[in-house]
Design a protein around this motif. Structure first.
Motif, PDB file in Angstrom:
ATOM      1  N   GLN A 112      65.129  31.107 -40.521  1.00 44.69           N
ATOM      2  CA  GLN A 112      63.875  31.701 -39.735  1.00 44.69           C
ATOM      3  C   GLN A 112      63.619  30.540 -38.801  1.00 44.69           C
ATOM      4  OE1 GLN A 112      61.448  33.006 -43.026  1.00 44.69           O
ATOM      5  NE2 GLN A 112      61.064  34.909 -41.772  1.00 44.69           N
ATOM      6  N   ALA A 119      76.178  38.183 -21.173  1.00 40.88           N
ATOM      7  CA  ALA A 119      74.966  38.662 -21.119  1.00 40.88           C
ATOM      8  C   ALA A 119      73.837  37.686 -21.302  1.00 40.88           C
ATOM      9  CB  ALA A 119      74.737  39.883 -21.850  1.00 40.88           C
ATOM     10  N   TYR A 120      74.040  36.815 -22.297  1.00 40.69           N
ATOM     11  CA  TYR A 120      73.108  35.884 -22.756  1.00 40.69           C
ATOM     12  C   TYR A 120      73.220  34.795 -21.807  1.00 40.69           C
ATOM     13  CZ  TYR A 120      71.814  37.679 -27.311  1.00 40.69           C
ATOM     14  OH  TYR A 120      71.287  38.644 -28.245  1.00 40.69           O
ATOM     15  N   GLU A 151      74.011  34.950 -18.482  1.00 40.65           N
ATOM     16  CA  GLU A 151      73.399  35.339 -17.225  1.00 40.65           C
ATOM     17  C   GLU A 151      71.659  35.352 -17.321  1.00 40.65           C
ATOM     18  OE1 GLU A 151      75.202  38.613 -14.573  1.00 40.65           O
ATOM     19  OE2 GLU A 151      73.909  39.504 -16.039  1.00 40.65           O
ATOM     20  N   GLN A 152      71.081  35.580 -18.308  1.00 44.03           N
ATOM     21  CA  GLN A 152      69.697  35.794 -18.447  1.00 44.03           C
ATOM     22  C   GLN A 152      69.278  34.363 -18.686  1.00 44.03           C
ATOM     23  OE1 GLN A 152      67.935  38.159 -17.858  1.00 44.03           O
ATOM     24  NE2 GLN A 152      65.981  37.727 -18.437  1.00 44.03           N
ATOM     25  N   SER A 177      69.006  32.480 -15.348  1.00 39.82           N
ATOM     26  CA  SER A 177      67.911  33.346 -14.533  1.00 39.82           C
ATOM     27  C   SER A 177      66.526  32.460 -14.948  1.00 39.82           C
ATOM     28  CB  SER A 177      68.026  34.756 -14.729  1.00 39.82           C
ATOM     29  OG  SER A 177      66.819  35.249 -14.357  1.00 39.82           O
ATOM     30  N   LEU A 178      66.635  32.459 -16.213  1.00 41.23           N
ATOM     31  CA  LEU A 178      65.284  31.852 -16.755  1.00 41.23           C
ATOM     32  C   LEU A 178      65.285  30.258 -16.271  1.00 41.23           C
ATOM     33  CD1 LEU A 178      65.117  33.336 -20.254  1.00 41.23           C
ATOM     34  CD2 LEU A 178      63.409  33.698 -18.721  1.00 41.23           C
ATOM     35  N   ASP A 222      57.166  29.252 -21.955  1.00 43.82           N
ATOM     36  CA  ASP A 222      57.692  30.348 -22.653  1.00 43.82           C
ATOM     37  C   ASP A 222      59.148  30.583 -22.099  1.00 43.82           C
ATOM     38  OD1 ASP A 222      55.311  30.972 -23.763  1.00 43.82           O
ATOM     39  OD2 ASP A 222      54.969  32.806 -22.365  1.00 43.82           O
ATOM     40  N   LYS A 223      59.318  30.680 -20.862  1.00 42.44           N
ATOM     41  CA  LYS A 223      60.742  30.922 -20.380  1.00 42.44           C
ATOM     42  C   LYS A 223      61.811  29.888 -20.904  1.00 42.44           C
ATOM     43  CE  LYS A 223      59.347  33.320 -16.502  1.00 42.44           C
ATOM     44  NZ  LYS A 223      59.365  33.665 -14.876  1.00 42.44           N
ATOM     45  N   VAL A 260      63.033  30.591 -24.559  1.00 40.40           N
ATOM     46  CA  VAL A 260      63.706  31.833 -24.701  1.00 40.40           C
ATOM     47  C   VAL A 260      65.157  31.256 -24.056  1.00 40.40           C
ATOM     48  CG1 VAL A 260      64.192  34.094 -24.082  1.00 40.40           C
ATOM     49  CG2 VAL A 260      61.812  33.407 -24.462  1.00 40.40           C
ATOM     50  N   LEU A 315      67.148  29.391 -26.505  1.00 41.26           N
ATOM     51  CA  LEU A 315      67.642  30.083 -27.503  1.00 41.26           C
ATOM     52  C   LEU A 315      68.631  31.229 -27.122  1.00 41.26           C
ATOM     53  CD1 LEU A 315      66.617  31.390 -30.276  1.00 41.26           C
ATOM     54  CD2 LEU A 315      66.094  33.381 -28.956  1.00 41.26           C
ATOM     55  N   MET A 316      68.870  31.657 -25.779  1.00 37.70           N
ATOM     56  CA  MET A 316      69.788  32.699 -25.231  1.00 37.70           C
ATOM     57  C   MET A 316      71.110  31.686 -24.712  1.00 37.70           C
ATOM     58  SD  MET A 316      67.845  35.725 -22.856  1.00 37.70           S
ATOM     59  CE  MET A 316      67.697  37.012 -23.876  1.00 37.70           C
ATOM     60  N   LEU A 333      72.834  30.997 -27.860  1.00 38.96           N
ATOM     61  CA  LEU A 333      73.416  32.160 -28.411  1.00 38.96           C
ATOM     62  C   LEU A 333      74.844  32.420 -27.602  1.00 38.96           C
ATOM     63  CD1 LEU A 333      70.589  34.421 -29.413  1.00 38.96           C
ATOM     64  CD2 LEU A 333      72.335  33.433 -30.886  1.00 38.96           C
ATOM     65  N   ALA A 353      57.555  36.719 -23.349  1.00 40.01           N
ATOM     66  CA  ALA A 353      58.812  36.110 -22.737  1.00 40.01           C
ATOM     67  C   ALA A 353      59.973  36.394 -23.336  1.00 40.01           C
ATOM     68  CB  ALA A 353      58.550  34.723 -22.811  1.00 40.01           C
ATOM     69  N   GLN A 378      67.642  41.709 -19.300  1.00 42.78           N
ATOM     70  CA  GLN A 378      68.968  41.773 -19.125  1.00 42.78           C
ATOM     71  C   GLN A 378      69.719  43.116 -19.717  1.00 42.78           C
ATOM     72  OE1 GLN A 378      70.576  39.635 -17.939  1.00 42.78           O
ATOM     73  NE2 GLN A 378      72.696  40.068 -18.386  1.00 42.78           N
ATOM     74  N   LEU A 393      71.991  45.599 -17.564  1.00 42.92           N
ATOM     75  CA  LEU A 393      73.421  46.225 -18.200  1.00 42.92           C
ATOM     76  C   LEU A 393      73.357  47.630 -18.121  1.00 42.92           C
ATOM     77  CD1 LEU A 393      73.504  43.788 -21.161  1.00 42.92           C
ATOM     78  CD2 LEU A 393      75.214  43.888 -19.303  1.00 42.92           C
ATOM     79  N   VAL A 446      76.225  45.741 -25.745  1.00 43.88           N
ATOM     80  CA  VAL A 446      75.393  44.566 -25.572  1.00 43.88           C
ATOM     81  C   VAL A 446      74.020  44.910 -25.105  1.00 43.88           C
ATOM     82  CG1 VAL A 446      74.770  42.303 -24.478  1.00 43.88           C
ATOM     83  CG2 VAL A 446      77.205  42.781 -25.099  1.00 43.88           C
ATOM     84  N   MET A 500      70.526  44.169 -27.032  1.00 41.32           N
ATOM     85  CA  MET A 500      69.226  43.524 -26.543  1.00 41.32           C
ATOM     86  C   MET A 500      68.225  44.425 -26.512  1.00 41.32           C
ATOM     87  SD  MET A 500      71.145  40.958 -23.571  1.00 41.32           S
ATOM     88  CE  MET A 500      71.541  39.321 -23.971  1.00 41.32           C
TER      89      MET A 500
END
Lengths: 340, 340
Positions: free
Chosen positions: A152, A194-195, A197-198, A201-202, A220-221, A224, A227-228, A231, B190, B198, B202, B224, B228
């Protein structure tokens, strides 16, 4: 929520929790917010001097087992180094011998014990990645397997609000570089794309766009994004910059995120758009990255760094494909280091 | 990779795997690619007649335990219904009594057994969500807890290539609606925002933009997007459309994704931009959604659906905030159903 989350965990094994906390927090307010019970072990680890080592993990594991036996779980509270320590200790509590035996992919034999991560710096992606990077006597390489991943993670952006500015920049750029290397690599796929790209952007919101800079919303951003980005690379791979960075860390003890920034600025021929945007962010936040470092390095030092970097075939494969050896040699890598 | 992934799992409990496969695949090529061992149980479940029910889960659980005892793991291969069946069976194999006892949040007492999901239709997000939605004698509500989540998921876009066109549209729109409800809800944050943004991007690639339509690349993207969108709603909540949809499913046996589409088109005052874009996608793919359904429903039917929908306070809370009861009454919901 830590108390509530740990309540069912505490029934396992010798019924106590090991908290591994960045030494930076000793005596600070955060510590009083952790509800450490009398039976628990609270360990402050100094990660300022060097990144996590195999010796450090073995020592911690031996100390924990000798003092109180197998714990119910390990909780890591800190930055990427503490995340990696918590992950590695969890694994080494159930796998015998030195952690040097397990540096690499899927070498760990048994699942570790329950482990939970609470990042206090965002960017490395260590909170979600399936590796615990350790520097050993021979190599800098992670304990990488599915059991490395935290059971976790608690993401609380308030915890990253007080990170010093240069760390805020360097660690955030680690995520940015993860995404650039993931996007421009041969292993990129719909998931990692996809991860990335986002996350990119953040990162632009946090470091480049109109409302960039330090704010609660951007914390906050960034959390995230980290994390993305983590991943994205977990399902593809990092590339040239990380290979060079590992050499800088192993031979010259440069911190990972800083080493990335030092190297990345010189890779415009490989990651053209990424490096250009990176330089815009460097300028915007008035970051001083050192120049002409290589002039002060002996050929021996450069050789040793190039050896470390060359021995990370998965990263060169990601960057240049199966036939990476056609392009990449020790001399090629030495050339890259000489740009720094 | 299924064989390799299951090898270590097979050592647990009575050392066999239960495969729950959509009846649609019986005799089809996909089945020959699953390496079912002699000791395993291969169950084809017909999910065309109705969505998963509590009675169905209890029956499956009892049959499995009576025949061979506690399995090592459950593998679900199919669409959202099969995903939910696999998740629910995994939990009910270790939790006593009827699954009706556990419909709700955190009512499950013990972790289930290992379960792995292989989606063959993308969009519901059931492959990553922490709920297993079941229709019981009284309510349509999920077994929702952290143990519901699959231990592992295999995402293979080849498996969704042959989904019939209308299902491809309706299930994809489930993801689209998840994201719109997540983005426009009071619990958006967030994390859920980044995932929704995202996933929406898609969805636009798959259903609206220049290269939209059915292609291998878009199957990758849809897979994906589904993941998401599912993660976005897992960390926030769905809203008005899903509340109405649950009523349609519970009282009139409408399939979930289809029910969503039937309801969503009439919610332009609540989800303005989302519904407008949805209608563009409906037009582009020449989908015929039924109109004037409510004219054929008795007041009794509308009443019963409104009761089902009203009893999903978490969805109304997400849509309108803490004071949702100021706006939402049975009469208000009946008014929404009468639009259909």
């Amino acid at each position: 929520m830590l108390d509530e989350i740990l309540a069912p965990v505490r029934r396992e094994n010798k019924q106590y929790i090991v908290f591994v906390v960045d030494y930076y927090f000793k005596g600070k307010d955060l510590v009083s917010r952790i509800s450490v019970k009398p039976e628990d072990l609270l360990l402050f680890e100094d990660v300022d001097q060097h990144e996590p080592t195999t010796e450090q993990i073995d020592r911690l594991r031996d100390k924990i087992l000798a003092e109180k036996g197998l714990p119910s779980g390990v909780v890591g509270i800190g930055g990427g180094s503490i995340m990696d320590i918590a992950k590695a200790v969890s694994l080494m509590l159930t796998n015998e011998g030195s952690s040097t035996l397990y540096q690499g992919l899927n070498l760990i034999k048994k699942p570790g014990i329950y482990h939970l991560g609470v990042p206090t710096i965002s960017g490395t992606g260590a909170e979600c990645s399936s590796t615990a990077v350790l520097t050993g006597p021979v190599k800098k390489l992670g304990l990488k397997c599915e059991w490395t991943v935290f059971n976790q993670v608690i993401l609380d952006p308030d915890l990253i609000a007080s990170v010093p500015d240069d760390w805020w920049f360097n660690t955030g750029m680690d995520t940015y570089i993860h995404c650039i290397e993931s996007e421009n690599g041969t292993l990129n796929n719909a998931f990692s794309h996809a991860y990335a790209e986002q996350a990119l952007s953040l990162c632009r919101d946090v470091y480049l766009n109109e409302n960039s800079g330090r704010s609660a919303e951007n914390d906050d951003k960034l959390m995230v994004a980290s994390l993305m980005g983590g991943l994205s690379l977990s399902y593809s791979e990092v590339g040239v910059c990380h290979a060079l960075s590992y050499g800088l860390s192993k031979i010259l003890d440069y911190r990972h995120c800083y080493a990335n920034c030092v190297a990345f600025q010189h890779l415009e021929d490989i990651y053209t758009r990424g490096v250009r945007e990176f330089k815009q962010m460097v300028t915007k936040h008035k970051i001083n990255l050192p120049q002409n470092l290589a002039a002060g390095w002996s050929d021996e030092t450069i050789n040793r760094m190039a050896e470390v970097a060359y021995n990370l075939p998965h990263m060169w494969h990601q960057a240049f494909g199966e036939n990476w050896k056609d392009k990449v040699s020790i001399d090629y890598i030495k050339g890259l280091y000489k740009r720094l």
